[in-house]
Design an enzyme around this catalytic site. Structure first.
Site, mmCIF file in Angstrom:
data_model
loop_
_atom_site.group_PDB
_atom_site.id
_atom_site.type_symbol
_atom_site.label_atom_id
_atom_site.label_comp_id
_atom_site.label_asym_id
_atom_site.label_seq_id
_atom_site.Cartn_x
_atom_site.Cartn_y
_atom_site.Cartn_z
ATOM 1 N N SER A 11 1.131 11.134 -1.213
ATOM 2 C CA SER A 11 0.448 10.054 -0.501
ATOM 3 C C SER A 11 0.966 8.694 -0.951
ATOM 4 C CB SER A 11 -1.051 10.125 -0.790
ATOM 5 O OG SER A 11 -1.268 9.782 -2.147
ATOM 6 N N LYS A 12 0.538 7.677 -0.215
ATOM 7 C CA LYS A 12 0.924 6.317 -0.576
ATOM 8 C C LYS A 12 0.333 5.947 -1.933
ATOM 9 C CE LYS A 12 0.592 1.592 1.115
ATOM 10 N NZ LYS A 12 0.744 1.164 -0.266
ATOM 11 N N ARG A 13 -0.840 6.515 -2.230
ATOM 12 C CA ARG A 13 -1.484 6.267 -3.519
ATOM 13 C C ARG A 13 -0.612 6.762 -4.681
ATOM 14 N NH1 ARG A 13 -6.099 5.646 -6.564
ATOM 15 N NH2 ARG A 13 -6.204 7.546 -7.792
ATOM 16 N N ASP A 34 1.997 4.236 -5.196
ATOM 17 C CA ASP A 34 1.524 3.029 -5.878
ATOM 18 C C ASP A 34 1.345 3.299 -7.370
ATOM 19 O OD1 ASP A 34 1.597 1.798 -3.482
ATOM 20 O OD2 ASP A 34 -0.554 1.985 -3.061
#
Ligand code: GLU
Length: 501
Positions: free
Chosen positions: A262-264, A267
């Site tokens: 995921s984008k998380r 990050d």
């Protein structure tokens, strides 16, 4: 060789293209090239509520950056234009009407309140509501209501959706190139909406109709669409069309391997999951991109190709042409592919070494005379992962040290090392030709004459000149600093280093 193989990449422009989407595009591209076929880009933008400005251009730019632009479709011409589904709206209605006429689809007038009430009722009995062969007979649709009533509702423009009449009994089977045989019973599929009440087709209808009209032979897409495939097969059957060959690509997993990437994760891990930097048009939030992080397109392609495919040999480095030659749908893995950013970095390091040094020097060290720029490129090339590191490393290299590596001083700074450095401070100014080999020779001679081993002095010399305990080739570094700088740095260090007792 040109063949009838036609594949498409069909993204929805709902935000930046995820790296998994780029992999889908790449596999489609590779398969098209391998088979001498055509790679088509179709934009699936029927869900206007999720439309994000700039997303389509981002898709085109990302594919262009990687050198896998479409042969046909949005961003290219083609016999089936337009390739944006929002511009093909009218067409889908006719196909839905055909299914209505043939009694393979029906009008459903149920309001959202009515459907919510149904859902609540089912939930209260501990089950989940599905609009299907069992429930449709009790709902407000053209299968359950008398014909006259249906006509009356249509005459006063009562809002409706068109639903597929999924057979109560039957098995759907198809052979997926990656997953092999997939069997699903029709009872597990609900009567999916084909046309929404606003007159727009749903993804399912538009996708199947377009794949048929555009003569798509192979549908290569992410595993998240596997649950939709049986419904799509039913639609092909309802229209009497031959379904394309499906190949559902494995999921991209988190670096640790548990769950979807995921984008998380990106990050948290400080790595990109988008091909290029993306600025959210609403929030202004910026997401990292492979391109801006310094990944080369060749490295990105090679990395992506191996996320779910392998050539079956030990070879890891493949340029685009080699990937085309080696690629086959049969060698795509079923199991999810772990997104290992260290592997991406490794690929980048390999391709960085293959870059023309002149180009790297020009792009990242353009402020220096070209010969010096080239020398720095060869000094640092095998110490960097991203090309822009050249500029920072060189800037730091040129600066005189302001601090010295404490640990090395603790371990290596003693009377003998001091004696060696002082001798070098005398000997180095006398070196005639300031060139790496000559410098090395002078250092050897000087230390040997004093009976001091090189190993006792070299690391401390490096700390004296650069501040750091490790770095690139010291003799070449000294050549590049120039005699005056070396002499100056050496005497500054002798002043700064602690007294030896
Ligand atoms: N529009 C779908 C997507 O965004 C396409 C899925 C497919 O390839 O059928 O991924």
């Amino acid at each position: 060789m040109s063949s009838s193989v036609r594949v498409r990449f069909a993204p929805s422009p709902t935000g930046p293209l995820h790296i998994g989407g780029v992999r889908t595009a790449l596999y489609n591209y590779l398969f098209a090239r391998k088979m001498g076929g055509t790679f088509i880009l179709r934009i699936e933008d029927t869900d206007q509520t999720r439309f994000v400005p700039g997303a389509e251009q981002y898709i085109l730019d990302s594919l262009a950056w990687l050198g896998i632009s479409p042969d046909e479709g949005v961003g290219a011409a083609g016999p089936h234009a337009p390739y944006r589904q929002s511009e093909r709206k009218e067409l889908y209605k006719a196909y839905a009407d055909q299914l209505i006429r043939e009694e393979k689809a029906y009008y459903a007038f149920d309001t959202s309140e009515e459907l919510d009430a149904m859902r609540t009722m089912f939930e209260s009995k501990g089950s989940a509501f599905q609009y299907n062969a069992l429930t449709r007979v009790k709902l407000r649709n053209s299968l359950a209501l008398p014909a006259a009533e249906v006509q009356a509702l249509l005459d006063v423009n009562t809002p409706y959706v068109i639903r597929l009449k999924v057979p109560a009994k039957g098995e759907i089977r198809f052979q997926d190139s990656v997953r092999d045989w997939v069997h699903v019973h029709t009872s597990s599929i609900d009567d999916k909406v084909l046309m929404k009440s606003d007159g727009m087709p749903t993804y399912h209808l538009a996708n199947v109709v377009d794949d048929h009209i555009m003569e798509i032979t192979h549908v290569i897409r992410g595993e998240e669409w596997l649950p939709s495939a049986p419904l799509h097969i039913l639609l092909y059957q309802a229209f009497g069309w031959t379904a394309p060959q499906f190949a559902h690509l494995p999921l991209l997993l988190k670096p640790e391997g548990n769950g979807k990437l995921s984008k998380r994760d990106a990050d948290l891990g400080g790595f990109p999951v988008f091909p290029m930097e993306w600025t959210d048009p609403l929030t202004g939030a910026v997401s990292k991109g492979f391109k801006q992080e310094g990944y080369l397109p060749e490295a990105t392609l090679n990395f992506l190709a191996f996320l779910g495919w392998n050539p079956g040999t030990e070879q890891e480095l493949f340029n685009l042409t080699e990937l085309v030659d080696a690629f086959s749908l049969e060698r795509i893995n079923k199991a999810g592919a772990k997104f290992d950013v260290n592997k991406a970095k490794w690929f980048n390091e390999q391709y960085l070494k293959q870059q023309a040094p002149e180009l790297l020097a020009k792009e990242y060290l353009g402020h220096l005379p070209s010969e010096q720029g080239l020398a720095f490129v060869s000094l640092f090339l095998d110490r960097i992962t991203f090309p822009q590191e050249l500029s920072t490393l060189v800037a730091a290299f040129i600066e005189s040290p302001s601090t010295y590596d404490e640990a090395v001083i603790q371990n290596k700074w003693n009377a003998e090392a001091e004696k060696g450095l002082r001798l070098l401070a005398d000997a180095l100014p006398k070196v005639g030709v300031w060139q790496a080999d000559e410098i090395k020779h002078a250092i050897h001679e000087c230390l040997e004459a004093a009976g001091i081993k090189m190993g006792k002095v070299m690391q401390i010399l490096r700390v004296a000149l650069s501040g750091n305990g490790a770095g690139p080739d010291l003799m070449i570094s000294m050549q590049l600093w120039g005699k005056d700088q070396v002499v100056e740095r050496l005497s500054a260090a002798l002043q700064a280093f602690p007294q030896n007792s």
